[in-house]
Design an enzyme around this catalytic site. Structure first.
Site, PDB file in Angstrom:
ATOM      1  N   GLU A  98       0.840  -1.207   0.000  1.00 15.44           N
ATOM      2  CA  GLU A  98       0.000   0.000   0.000  1.00 15.44           C
ATOM      3  C   GLU A  98       0.872   1.253   0.000  1.00 15.44           C
ATOM      4  O   GLU A  98       0.660   2.194  -0.771  1.00 15.44           O
ATOM      5  CB  GLU A  98      -0.891   0.028   1.253  1.00 15.44           C
ATOM      6  CG  GLU A  98      -2.133  -0.811   1.167  1.00 15.44           C
ATOM      7  CD  GLU A  98      -2.945  -0.707   2.461  1.00 15.44           C
ATOM      8  OE1 GLU A  98      -3.796  -1.577   2.660  1.00 15.44           O
ATOM      9  OE2 GLU A  98      -2.697   0.208   3.267  1.00 15.44           O
ATOM     10  N   GLY A 231     -19.807  42.713 -18.467  1.00 18.21           N
ATOM     11  CA  GLY A 231     -21.160  42.533 -18.980  1.00 18.21           C
ATOM     12  C   GLY A 231     -22.180  43.026 -17.976  1.00 18.21           C
ATOM     13  O   GLY A 231     -21.871  43.302 -16.811  1.00 18.21           O
ATOM     14  N   MET A 232     -23.427  43.148 -18.416  1.00 19.02           N
ATOM     15  CA  MET A 232     -24.484  43.661 -17.561  1.00 19.02           C
ATOM     16  C   MET A 232     -24.844  42.644 -16.478  1.00 19.02           C
ATOM     17  O   MET A 232     -24.440  41.481 -16.526  1.00 19.02           O
ATOM     18  CB  MET A 232     -25.728  43.996 -18.390  1.00 19.02           C
ATOM     19  CG  MET A 232     -26.380  42.792 -19.041  1.00 19.02           C
ATOM     20  SD  MET A 232     -27.874  43.223 -19.968  1.00 19.02           S
ATOM     21  CE  MET A 232     -29.016  43.559 -18.626  1.00 19.02           C
ATOM     22  N   GLY A 234     -26.645  39.867 -14.395  1.00 17.84           N
ATOM     23  CA  GLY A 234     -27.441  38.705 -14.776  1.00 17.84           C
ATOM     24  C   GLY A 234     -27.041  38.053 -16.076  1.00 17.84           C
ATOM     25  O   GLY A 234     -27.712  37.134 -16.548  1.00 17.84           O
ATOM     26  N   GLY A 236     -24.222  36.342 -16.637  1.00 16.37           N
ATOM     27  CA  GLY A 236     -23.517  35.074 -16.432  1.00 16.37           C
ATOM     28  C   GLY A 236     -22.026  35.199 -16.210  1.00 16.37           C
ATOM     29  O   GLY A 236     -21.293  34.222 -16.386  1.00 16.37           O
ATOM     30  N   LYS A 237     -21.551  36.357 -15.784  1.00 18.43           N
ATOM     31  CA  LYS A 237     -20.108  36.560 -15.565  1.00 18.43           C
ATOM     32  C   LYS A 237     -19.575  35.643 -14.462  1.00 18.43           C
ATOM     33  O   LYS A 237     -18.542  34.991 -14.623  1.00 18.43           O
ATOM     34  CB  LYS A 237     -19.842  38.031 -15.196  1.00 18.43           C
ATOM     35  CG  LYS A 237     -20.296  39.042 -16.213  1.00 18.43           C
ATOM     36  CD  LYS A 237     -19.951  40.455 -15.797  1.00 18.43           C
ATOM     37  CE  LYS A 237     -20.663  40.877 -14.528  1.00 18.43           C
ATOM     38  NZ  LYS A 237     -22.134  40.926 -14.683  1.00 18.43           N
ATOM     39  N   THR A 238     -20.277  35.611 -13.339  1.00 20.06           N
ATOM     40  CA  THR A 238     -19.820  34.802 -12.205  1.00 20.06           C
ATOM     41  C   THR A 238     -19.841  33.317 -12.543  1.00 20.06           C
ATOM     42  O   THR A 238     -18.905  32.574 -12.199  1.00 20.06           O
ATOM     43  CB  THR A 238     -20.698  35.080 -10.975  1.00 20.06           C
ATOM     44  OG1 THR A 238     -20.585  36.470 -10.624  1.00 20.06           O
ATOM     45  CG2 THR A 238     -20.269  34.230  -9.796  1.00 20.06           C
TER      46      THR A 238
END
Length: 837
Positions: A98, A231-232, A234, A236-238
């Site tokens: 092992e 980007g604005m 909401g 989807g950047k995160t």
């Protein structure tokens, strides 16, 4: 070769995935020494208390399974190995096998954690004591060449593991304390491998975006790179940043995802906590020695400058945040990648980040799939919901936040509920969507907020060249920089539109949901329309003028109807709007004339104005733009008028010269008796000219429209009126007015000549025009009347005191030319195309 390398780098993130282990920990131990005591308690803390998935041989191996076949597989599927080196550990060939496999799989990743239980590391490495006795037995039993090589490997394995930093049971007060230290260390290592997103979840439309971002990350480049994702809200950047982190973090010595930086810094009012999160894997307990941000910067530079780092700074909204957490390239070791997500593109520029990826909305197919996955838990909608689905997709305009929020809310609901949500969608905004979008608005300065709300309520879709002067004059600022800042903060866009003649114009735009957010903000000012700052909805405006409920709170009114509509309003509502600065009525015929207009008005755009003059009480000292297309306006005021502004050219509709110009004559020539040179109070001459479009030009315009071939080669650009000295035409021109065809009615041209330019007493107004590329021609006389007045010092003071009046942004260009001519040309073009076909 270069091309293949570039492709490999570009697909690095999209094809890469972090390793997934079946077990967090593999326990290697000698059963007779520790199974029922130390190891049993350790396993209990790891798995049952902390939820750390642990391989424990007598619990994981199914009955009848061959141990020597199962163990190597379990080791390879484990992230960490805890090797409990007890006195009888070396007596088991299974334990030694092992250990050999563990070191082969994990030594390079530094995930082997030895526990010297009742043993000494030097005895383990040098095989003394019980370890020497165990190997004496092995050497007696294993006499073949192959077996002897295996024994040698076991000795080397024990020597290696003895040199790895671990825990010593003899140095701990009790086993409980030792187990706590081991569990804490294991938890830190396991926690560092947690992915930010659920790997079983499907992410729509990410592959192309990951490929684009991968080319910016340039995995093969051995340098330090800062990359922005903008980007604005909401969009989807995160999510994109988390996907990148999950797929590549295992390639870096240090990796950290600092999320919600905007919220954290706002709540804590300091960035020390974020600095501690970044440094805690290296400083451990010493991280508490960071007492201020400057100290944190010193620690970050010292700890990370020689390490390959992956750092994600999520939702950055202030320049100080990247300055304190990731100052520049020198803070990090070669191969490091720092990714910053922000709504403010200008912030990246300020921090010196040139490489950034601009997030766009999902296309139609992607939007349908994302909405369906949330609403129906499959990639396509139910047949009976297809039409309703299309309405929600049109509303979302590709914004992932909206598609997920509404889709999840509508899941399992019937068609009646869907229809009800759709009916309320514009009047009762979803709080999750509204609050997320409003974050960008809340971060604006006061003047930026005012400009943004004006654009959202009155100017979306208008030409930039038209909007900028309006905003300049509305707020007495240079609005170009404000527009740039709002674009950088992903609240506005500039859209290029190609017109029928292939020319391009640039219009100001914004996402429909951003505009709706702005409307909601204005609507929240009061339940009563008369107490809101801006009115743009027909129902609200109709209510104000039919109930006479206007107030000082109203700053702007804008109503542009698609077709002409006649209304029976009482313009008494204007009498209480003392704060009104912007007024635009288009395609609206009002039955009554206003008796009052706010003296605060700066912009009046009113087609079909119902009166022949402006209200007598109106003192337009702030007015900078007056456009009255198709109006009945023939003079500015009833009675004696005053000229309020000494602009070089003021143009407005009108047939009569105001009485203030006390020297008037018909025709296009005028004599002015100048005072003696000794008169020091005489400042100059104010002129007023009445001009109209001659019939000759109307015939040329008609000919241009009837002949297709003239469209490009016989364009009539406009005409010019020059004020010349009548006695000596070779002298320099005193003033020039340039105008565009066609004119709907007679107009006034008002201008001022200072004393130094008034060298004679006779003045001639000469007209010239241009046909396409031809030379300018002289001969047409458009001037019908002219008037003048000597301006003395007391008049000039009055001019300066009431400066802002009657500048019209080339009314002739706007009046009917921009509307009726454009419409006629379009119709003519369509007709000619139809005939050609």
């Amino acid at each position: 070769m270069a091309l293949s390398t570039q492709r490999a780098s570009a697909s690095f993130v999209s094809n890469e995935s972090a390793p997934r282990w079946k077990y967090d920990v593999f326990l290697s131990f000698r059963g007779v020494d520790t199974r029922k005591g130390f190891v049993s308690h350790l396993y209990h803390e790891l798995w049952e208390c902390q939820g750390i998935t642990t391989f424990f041989d007598d619990r994981e191996l199914e009955g009848g399974t061959s141990i020597h076949l199962e163990l190597p597989s379990a080791i390879k599927e484990s992230h960490i190995a805890i090797v409990v080196l007890s006195p009888n550990y070396a007596s088991s060939k299974w334990c030694l096998n092992e250990l050999t496999t563990i070191l082969q799989c994990m030594e390079a990743s530094n995930t082997v954690l030895p526990v010297f239980y009742e043993t000494d590391p030097s005895d383990v490495g040098n095989q003394r004591g019980t370890f020497a006795k165990a190997f004496d037995g092995h050497e007696k039993r294993f006499i073949s060449t192959e077996d002897k090589m295996k024994v040698t490997q076991w000795r080397e394995a024990l020597k290696k593991v003895s040199k790895i930093s671990g825990w010593h049971s003899k140095e701990s007060k009790c086993e409980r304390e030792l187990i706590e230290k081991i569990v804490q260390s294991v938890w830190r290592k396991v926690q560092a491998t947690f992915t930010l997103l659920d790997s079983s979840q499907k992410f729509v439309g990410v592959n192309f975006r990951l490929e684009q971002l991968s080319s910016l990350l340039a995995h093969d480049a051995n340098d330090v790179r800062f990359i922005g994702i903008t980007g604005m809200a909401g969009i989807g950047k995160t999510t994109l940043a988390k996907l990148v982190y999950d797929r590549i973090f295992h390639h870096f010595e240090v990796h950290s995802f600092l999320g919600n930086i905007r919220e954290v810094s706002k709540k804590d009012r300091t960035l020390i906590g974020l600095q501690e999160r970044l440094l805690s894997p290296m400083l451990k307990e010493k991280v508490k020695e960071i007492w201020d941000e400057e100290c944190g910067i010193i620690f970050i530079k010292k700890c990370l400058r020689n390490k390959k780092v992956l750092l994600i700074l999520d939702d950055v909204d202030d320049l100080k945040q990247p300055e304190v957490l990731a100052g520049n390239q020198s803070w990090f070791g070669m191969g490091s990648r720092i990714v910053i997500t922000t709504r403010n593109e200008g912030l990246l520029v300020q921090h010196g980040i040139a490489a950034s990826y601009k997030m766009r909305g999902l296309n139609d197919c992607e939007a349908l799939e994302l909405f369906s996955l949330n609403a129906f838990r499959k990639e396509q909608p139910e047949e009976e919901f297809l039409e309703l689905t299309n309405h929600f997709l049109e509303y979302a305009r590709g914004l992932p936040l909206v598609l997920k929020t509404l889709g999840s809310f509508l899941h399992t609901r019937g068609q009646d509920a869907w229809k009800s949500v759709l009916d309320n969608i514009h009047t009762v905004p979803n709080p999750t969507i509204f609050n997320t979008l409003k974050i960008s608005y809340d971060g604006l300065e006061d003047m930026e907020k005012r400009v943004f709300l004006d654009v959202a309520c009155f100017h979306k879709g208008k030409c930039m060249k038209q909007v900028i002067p309006i905003l300049d004059n509305s707020f007495e600022i240079s609005s170009s920089i404000m527009i740039d800042l709002l674009i950088e903060k992903s609240l506005l866009t500039i859209e290029k539109r190609v017109q029928y003649d292939n020319s391009a114009k640039y219009v100001i735009g914004m996402h429909d949901l951003i505009q709706e957010m702005a409307w909601t903000i204005v609507g929240q000012e009061s339940k009563k329309p008369g107490l809101r700052s801006r009115l743009w909805l027909p129902d609200d405006i109709f209510h104000i003028f039919t109930t006479n409920t206007g107030t000082r709170a109203i700053e702007g009114i804008g109503l542009q109807l698609p077709e002409i509509e006649e209304v029976h309003w009482s313009c008494e509502a204007f009498s209480n709007m003392h704060g009104l600065r912007f007024l635009e009525f288009d395609n609206l015929i009002i039955s009554s004339s206003p008796k009052f207009l706010s003296c605060s008005l700066r912009i009046i755009i009113w087609s079909w104005y119902p009166s022949k003059s402006l209200p007598p009480s109106f003192h337009p000292r702030f007015l900078t733009e007056l456009r009255m297309r198709h109006s009945k306006l023939v003079r500015l005021w009833d009675g004696k008028e005053k000229i309020y502004r000494s602009y070089d050219r003021i143009v407005c509709p009108g047939k009569g010269i105001p009485e203030w110009f006390n020297n008037q004559t018909s025709g296009h020539a005028l004599d002015v008796e100048l005072p003696p040179q000794s008169c020091s109070s005489w400042m100059g001459i104010a002129f007023c000219v009445v001009f109209a479009q001659p019939k000759e030009i109307l015939r040329l315009l008609q000919k241009q429209r009837e002949n297709w071939q003239y469209l490009n080669t016989f364009e009539i650009e406009g005409f010019r009126i020059q004020c010349l000295p009548r006695t000596n035409c070779k002298q320099i021109t005193r003033s020039t007015g340039s105008f565009k065809w066609p004119l709907v009615s007679e107009h006034l041209w008002i201008f001022y000549l200072p004393r130094k330019e008034c060298l004679q007493e006779q003045f001639l107004f000469e007209t010239s025009y241009t046909l396409g590329m031809n030379k300018r021609k002289v001969g047409l006389n458009v001037v019908k009347k002219c008037g003048a007045r000597l301006v003395y010092e007391q008049d000039l003071k009055e001019l300066k005191r009431t400066l802002e009046i009657l500048r019209t942004y080339e009314y002739c260009k706007e009046a009917a030319s921009s509307q009726s001519r454009s419409f006629d040309d379009k119709e003519h073009t369509r007709r000619r195309h139809k005939e050609d076909k």
